[in-house]
Design an enzyme around this catalytic site. Structure first.
Site, short mmCIF file in Angstrom:
data_model
loop_
_atom_site.label_atom_id
_atom_site.label_comp_id
_atom_site.label_asym_id
_atom_site.label_seq_id
_atom_site.Cartn_x
_atom_site.Cartn_y
_atom_site.Cartn_z
CB CYS A 59 3.26 -7.25 0.75
SG CYS A 59 3.79 -8.60 1.83
CD GLU A 61 3.76 -2.84 2.30
OE1 GLU A 61 3.88 -2.63 3.53
OE2 GLU A 61 3.22 -3.87 1.86
CB CYS A 100 7.32 -4.69 1.91
SG CYS A 100 6.09 -5.77 1.14
#
Length: 151
Positions: A59, A61, A100
């Protein structure tokens, strides 16, 4: 400490939008950009990177947190902006997934902060603290004096 006024928030969101353009998302076609703001004024960005073995995808993040750590930023996280959408066009409000949230919690715990999360869509931004997104978060403090700490 960086002042998080409306101009600084807009700069952080713009950095996340720019990061979104670097996403590698050939499977979902959903591009995500994240921008992390640290107390010294540094902004670190990341974008999602998909993998044919979907579970191995990263991801935005997580990518940003890894880049931040590599660059020596492990404390002082004060804000995170996240932008996402199909083929890089911002869509509805996008927030961090559960994994995340945990990654951001770990990074925030290193500096004892509760960063502001700016979940941004095409036309709106929802602001809330990480602690509101991840109540009763599991983090480093949970391991102190536990069975793995030797205490």
């Amino acid at each position: 400490m960086v002042d998080l006024d409306e101009t600084r928030k807009a700069d952080l969101i713009a950095a996340a939008r720019e990061a979104m353009t670097h996403a590698y998302a050939p499977y979902s076609h959903f591009h995500v950009g994240a921008a992390l703001l640290f107390a010294d004024g540094t902004i670190v960005t990341g974008s999602n990177f998909e993998n044919a073995s979907y579970g191995l995808s990263l991801c935005a993040e997580t990518s940003a947190a890894t880049c931040a750590s590599h660059g020596g930023h492990r404390a002082g996280l004060i804000a995170v902006a996240i932008v996402g959408g199909t083929e890089g066009v911002p869509a509805g409000v996008v927030g961090p997934c559960g994994r995340c949230r945990q990654i951001l919690n770990e990074l925030a715990a290193l500096g004892g902060t509760d960063p502001l999360i700016l979940s941004t869509g095409a036309d709106e931004t929802v602001e809330m603290r990480l602690s509101a997104l991840l109540p009763l978060a599991f983090g480093p403090a949970n391991l102190e004096n536990g069975p793995l700490s030797g205490g």
